[in-house]
Scaffold this active site. Structure first.
Site, short mmCIF file in Angstrom:
data_model
loop_
_atom_site.label_atom_id
_atom_site.label_comp_id
_atom_site.label_asym_id
_atom_site.label_seq_id
_atom_site.Cartn_x
_atom_site.Cartn_y
_atom_site.Cartn_z
N ASP A 169 -3.59 45.07 -18.30
CA ASP A 169 -3.99 45.98 -17.21
C ASP A 169 -5.31 46.67 -17.55
O ASP A 169 -6.17 46.85 -16.68
CB ASP A 169 -2.90 47.03 -16.97
CG ASP A 169 -1.57 46.41 -16.59
OD1 ASP A 169 -1.58 45.37 -15.92
OD2 ASP A 169 -0.52 46.95 -16.99
N HIS A 196 3.94 48.51 -16.25
CA HIS A 196 3.24 47.22 -16.27
C HIS A 196 3.72 46.32 -15.13
O HIS A 196 4.05 45.17 -15.33
CB HIS A 196 3.46 46.55 -17.63
CG HIS A 196 2.72 45.26 -17.81
ND1 HIS A 196 1.36 45.15 -17.68
CD2 HIS A 196 3.17 44.00 -18.09
CE1 HIS A 196 1.00 43.90 -17.89
NE2 HIS A 196 2.08 43.18 -18.13
#
Length: 332
Positions: A169, A196
């Protein structure tokens, strides 16, 4: 002669050719595992690299072992060799599991990957309870709580040593923000907090380094693209897999930070999904300082703007459900 050659090769530099750390990759023959194994073989901090999977490990091991770098590579195949793969390891990286296919959510992966992570963590608790554990297997928002519950039941849980890898990310955020700003991604640092998956991924665009400002449209575009980066790749691969190469890159970047921490280097700070008191949730991804024991310090979120505060509430709501799902899986 053949027998003698086999013998000498098996014993050759068996203790590791260079001073460094012992690293195991569980799921080393998979789409993430193979490039991850190759990149870890290139890491000068690794002296011994153990590759474990339930299929195809001998071939991957033979292939990677020919690379002329310091780490000694050994392969392990199937559950009966899991304990040998794990004994004495300093760092264990877990990309094992099935990848996401088009139309699948991260939760669709849950039932398959949850069982895999549980089994592997039972092995870790038994064979290398002091190892730093990096969990990549999705859904990370649930698999990290699963690992924690397994370790608690075994009496080996150390919250500092269990880290969910959210680095992809951050890697995506750095790349996409750099594109908008016209900068080199290596000069950009975007903190990404929360979890996530989807809306749990919260890029803190107000805290980007170098300092900059975004229009509301840019903020919306960037946040959405960072949150949906995985889907972007799944759709582009059209059934041929999910993000494997960028994930392996991000995993190695994070593992390298963990190894530098283990070595005692100062000021190693990365984002990770960890046992946390930053919010009321038991797990949360935020910036952490890594050291000899894993997570040495967890940093507060810092000042958030209104857009981020709204995003945080959304993220927490979904994250709470995913965490509970992981805990319930082990306790059922």
């Amino acid at each position: 002669m053949e027998g003698a050659m086999g013998l000498s090769r098996a014993n050759c530099r068996a203790k590791g050719g260079s001073p460094g750390f012992k690293v195991a990759i569980l799921g080393a023959a998979g789409g993430i595992g193979q490039p991850l194994a190759m990149l870890m073989k290139m890491n000068p901090l690794v002296s011994v690299l153990h590759l474990y999977d339930v299929a195809n490990t001998p071939g991957v091991t033979a292939d990677i072992s020919h690379m002329d770098t310091g780490a000694v590579v050994r392969g392990f195949l199937g559950p009966q060799q899991l304990e040998d793969a794990l004994s004495g390891m300093d760092l264990v990286i877990i990309p094992a599991g099935v990848p996401r296919k088009p139309g699948m959510t991260r939760d669709d992966l849950f039932n398959i990957n949850a069982g895999i992570v549980k089994t592997l963590c039972e092995g870790i608790a038994k064979c290398c309870p002091k190892a730093i554990v990096n969990i990549i297997s999705n859904p990370v928002n649930s698999t990290v709580p699963i690992a924690a519950e397994v370790f608690k039941m075994a009496g080996t849980f150390d919250p500092r040593r269990l880290l969910g890898v959210t680095m992809l990310d951050i890697v995506r955020a750095n790349t996409f923000v750099a594109e908008v700003l016209g900068l080199d991604p290596r000069e950009v640092d975007v903190p990404v907090v929360g979890g996530h998956a989807g809306v749990t991924i919260l890029p803190l665009l107000s805290q980007v380094k170098p300092p900059c400002s975004f229009t509301p449209e840019e903020t919306e575009y960037l946040t959405s693209r960072i949150q949906n980066g995985g889907t972007e790749v799944v759709e582009a691969k059209a059934g041929a897999g999910s993000a494997t190469l960028s994930m392996a890159y991000a995993a190695v970047k994070f593992a390298d930070a963990c190894l530098h921490g283990l070595r005692g280097d100062a000021a190693i700070v990365q984002c990770a999904f960890v046992s946390s008191q930053v919010t009321e949730l038991p797990f949360f991804a935020s910036r952490v300082r890594l050291g000899r024991n894993g997570v040495e310090e967890i940093y507060p979120l810092g000042p958030l703007n209104e857009y981020e505060r709204t995003g945080l509430e959304k993220a927490k709501k979904e994250l709470a459900t995913s965490i509970q799902k992981g805990v319930a899986f082990v306790k059922k």
